[in-house]
Design a protein around this motif. Structure first.
Motif, PDB file in Angstrom:
ATOM      1  N   TYR A 138       0.826  -1.202   0.000  1.00  0.00           N
ATOM      2  CA  TYR A 138       0.000   0.000   0.000  1.00  0.00           C
ATOM      3  C   TYR A 138       0.865   1.258   0.000  1.00  0.00           C
ATOM      4  N   GLY A 139       0.331   2.312  -0.611  1.00  0.00           N
ATOM      5  CA  GLY A 139       0.937   3.623  -0.499  1.00  0.00           C
ATOM      6  C   GLY A 139       0.464   4.294   0.772  1.00  0.00           C
ATOM      7  N   SER A 140       1.079   5.429   1.113  1.00  0.00           N
ATOM      8  CA  SER A 140       0.678   6.121   2.333  1.00  0.00           C
ATOM      9  C   SER A 140       0.902   7.622   2.200  1.00  0.00           C
ATOM     10  N   LEU A 141       0.109   8.355   2.939  1.00  0.00           N
ATOM     11  CA  LEU A 141       0.229   9.808   3.010  1.00  0.00           C
ATOM     12  C   LEU A 141       0.111  10.198   4.475  1.00  0.00           C
ATOM     13  N   GLU A 142       1.186  10.737   5.030  1.00  0.00           N
ATOM     14  CA  GLU A 142       1.189  11.153   6.431  1.00  0.00           C
ATOM     15  C   GLU A 142       1.238  12.677   6.488  1.00  0.00           C
ATOM     16  N   CYS A 143       0.343  13.261   7.268  1.00  0.00           N
ATOM     17  CA  CYS A 143       0.193  14.721   7.295  1.00  0.00           C
ATOM     18  C   CYS A 143       0.010  15.238   8.722  1.00  0.00           C
ATOM     19  N   VAL A 144       0.266  16.526   8.853  1.00  0.00           N
ATOM     20  CA  VAL A 144      -0.086  17.263  10.067  1.00  0.00           C
ATOM     21  C   VAL A 144      -1.029  18.392   9.652  1.00  0.00           C
ATOM     22  N   LEU A 145      -2.166  18.472  10.315  1.00  0.00           N
ATOM     23  CA  LEU A 145      -3.149  19.516  10.043  1.00  0.00           C
ATOM     24  C   LEU A 145      -3.283  20.410  11.277  1.00  0.00           C
ATOM     25  N   THR A 180      -5.992   7.083   9.699  1.00  0.00           N
ATOM     26  CA  THR A 180      -5.630   6.720  11.057  1.00  0.00           C
ATOM     27  C   THR A 180      -5.134   7.951  11.802  1.00  0.00           C
ATOM     28  N   PRO A 181      -5.911   8.472  12.753  1.00  0.00           N
ATOM     29  CA  PRO A 181      -5.393   9.560  13.591  1.00  0.00           C
ATOM     30  C   PRO A 181      -4.252   9.009  14.459  1.00  0.00           C
ATOM     31  N   LEU A 182      -3.095   9.642  14.407  1.00  0.00           N
ATOM     32  CA  LEU A 182      -1.924   9.161  15.133  1.00  0.00           C
ATOM     33  C   LEU A 182      -1.627   9.981  16.380  1.00  0.00           C
ATOM     34  N   ILE A 203      -3.020   8.190   5.947  1.00  0.00           N
ATOM     35  CA  ILE A 203      -3.970   7.507   5.074  1.00  0.00           C
ATOM     36  C   ILE A 203      -3.193   6.504   4.235  1.00  0.00           C
ATOM     37  N   VAL A 204      -3.609   5.247   4.255  1.00  0.00           N
ATOM     38  CA  VAL A 204      -2.984   4.233   3.403  1.00  0.00           C
ATOM     39  C   VAL A 204      -3.979   3.808   2.336  1.00  0.00           C
ATOM     40  N   PHE A 205      -3.443   3.426   1.180  1.00  0.00           N
ATOM     41  CA  PHE A 205      -4.312   3.143   0.043  1.00  0.00           C
ATOM     42  C   PHE A 205      -3.663   2.118  -0.870  1.00  0.00           C
ATOM     43  N   PRO A 206      -4.464   1.268  -1.515  1.00  0.00           N
ATOM     44  CA  PRO A 206      -3.917   0.208  -2.384  1.00  0.00           C
ATOM     45  C   PRO A 206      -3.240   0.806  -3.612  1.00  0.00           C
TER      46      PRO A 206
END
Length: 319
Positions: A138-145, A180-182, A203-206
Motif C-alpha cells: 500500500y501507499g501512504s500519506l502522512e500529514c499534520v493539520l 488513522t489519527p496518530l 492515510i494508506v491506500f492500495p
C-alpha cells in the motif's frame, strides 16, 4: 539464544551503534567482508538482496521467553529478521545481506543504500507478514493539520469554534478512506474553548489508487479546517518476478505459499525505485510497536531455512 542477544542490545532509531557493531563483528567472524555505508551494513555484491532494519521504536518491554514466543521491543520488528539472516549466514550466503538503520523514523538506511549501492535487481525485505508474501504494498500519506478555531469561555461554547471538535469532523469526512489519527494536541487546563489543534494522521491506500489523487482530495478538504503539511508520502506498488524466487524457496522448505498485502511503510518503499522488491517475514504486524510484541521462535527458524534454500535457488538461476 541469538535473538535474546539482539533484543537486549537496545537500538531505538538514531542509537544503532551497538547493534551495528554486533552485526559487523558477527559477520566478519564468519569470514564475510562487510561494507559499511553511513546508515547501513552489507555483505556480498549480487543481483539478489535480502534486507531488514536494525532499529526499533522506543523500548516498551524487555526480553522475555515463555518457551514458544519471545517478547520484547524489536523481537519481531525486526530483530527476528536480523536473527534469521545471521543464522543463514552461518551456512554460507552468496547473495547480498543488507542491514538498515532508521527504518522507524525517516528510512535513512534504505535511502542511503539506494543512493550508493551499485548492485542488484531483486530485493526481499524481511518484515512481519505472518510468513505470507506481501506482493502488494500500500501507499501512504502522512500529514499534520493545524486546525483553526475560535476561543471563548468554556461555559459559552456557542460563542466559540472548538478546534478539537473540528479535528473530529475532519476525520469523519474521510470515513470512506483508511485514515488513522496518530496524534492530537490541543486545548489547555484553562477553561477555554481551544482555538487551535494539531492533528497528525495517516492515510494508506492500495496501489491501484494514485498518490496524487489522494493528495488532491486531502488538500481540498483540509482547506476548510486549517493549514496542512505533508510529512511523508509514498506510492503503492505490486511486486514482479522476485515473488517467483521467494515462492520457490518457500515451497522447497515444505511451507505453504500464501499472499497478503503490506499496509505499513517499510524500507521496500525506498528500494522500489531501483529494485523489484517484495516484503515477507515472520511475526504479527498488529502487535509490533506495542508492549505485546512477540515472535514465535519456530517461525524464525522457518525464515532462516527459506533464506538458506534461497541461496541454492540463487546459484541455480540467472537472476
Amino acid at each position: 539464544m541469538l535473538l535474546k542477544k539482539l533484543v537486549e542490545i537496545e537500538s531505538p532509531s538514531g542509537k544503532e551503534e551497538k547493534i551495528r557493531e554486533f552485526v559487523y563483528n558477527y559477520l566478519t567472524d564468519l569470514g564475510y567482508d562487510v561494507i559499511e555505508g553511513e546508515y547501513y551494513l552489507a555483505v556480498n555484491k549480487s543481483d539478489l538482496i535480502v534486507a531488514t532494519h536494525l532499529d526499533t521504536v522506543n523500548i516498551k518491554r524487555k526480553f522475555e521467553f515463555d518457551g514458544v514466543y519471545a517478547y520484547g521491543t524489536g523481537a519481531c520488528d525486526a530483530k527476528a529478521g536480523v536473527c534469521a539472516m545471521l543464522e543463514a549466514a552461518e551456512k554460507g550466503i552468496d547473495y547480498t545481506l543488507a542491514f538498515f538503520c532508521d527504518e522507524e523514523e525517516g528510512g535513512k538506511g534504505s535511502r542511503d543504500f539506494v543512493e550508493n549501492w551499485r548492485y542488484g535487481k531483486f530485493a526481499i525485505v524481511l518484515e512481519p507478514t505472518d510468513l505470507k508474501i506481501a506482493s502488494k504494498h500500500y501507499g501512504s500519506l502522512e500529514c499534520v493539520l493545524i486546525v483553526k478555531g475560535l476561543e471563548a469561555h468554556g461555559a459559552t461554547p456557542e460563542f466559540g469554534i472548538n478546534a478539537i471538535e473540528k479535528a473530529f469532523e475532519f476525520i469523519r469526512e474521510f470515513k470512506d478512506f483508511r485514515i488513522t489519527p496518530l496524534k492530537i494536541v490541543g486545548g489547555s487546563d484553562e477553561y477555554v474553548i481551544p482555538n487551535s489543534c494539531e492533528l497528525r494522521f495517516d492515510i494508506v491506500f492500495p496501489p491501484e489508487i494514485k498518490l496524487e489523487d489522494i493528495k488532491k482530495t486531502v488538500e481540498v478538504v483540509a482547506k476548510k479546517y486549517g493549514n496542512l503539511k505533508i510529512v511523508d508520502e509514498s506510492e503503492g506498488y505490486v511486486s514482479g518476478n522476485v515473488v517467483k524466487f521467494l515462492e520457490e524457496a518457500i515451497k522447497s522448505c515444505g511451507l505453504k505459499v500464501e499472499h497478503t498485502v503490506m499496509k505499513s511503510w517499510t524500507d521496500a518503499m525506498n528500494l522500489k525505485s531501483r529494485f523489484d522488491v517484495v516484503v515477507w517475514g515472520a511475526g504479527e504486524l498488529h502487535l509490533c510497536h506495542t508492549k505485546f510484541e512477540r515472535i514465535k521462535i519456530e517461525d524464525i527458524k522457518k525464515v532462516r531455512d527459506v533464506l538458506i534454500k534461497l541461496n541454492e535457488i540463487y546459484n541455480l538461476h540467472d537472476f
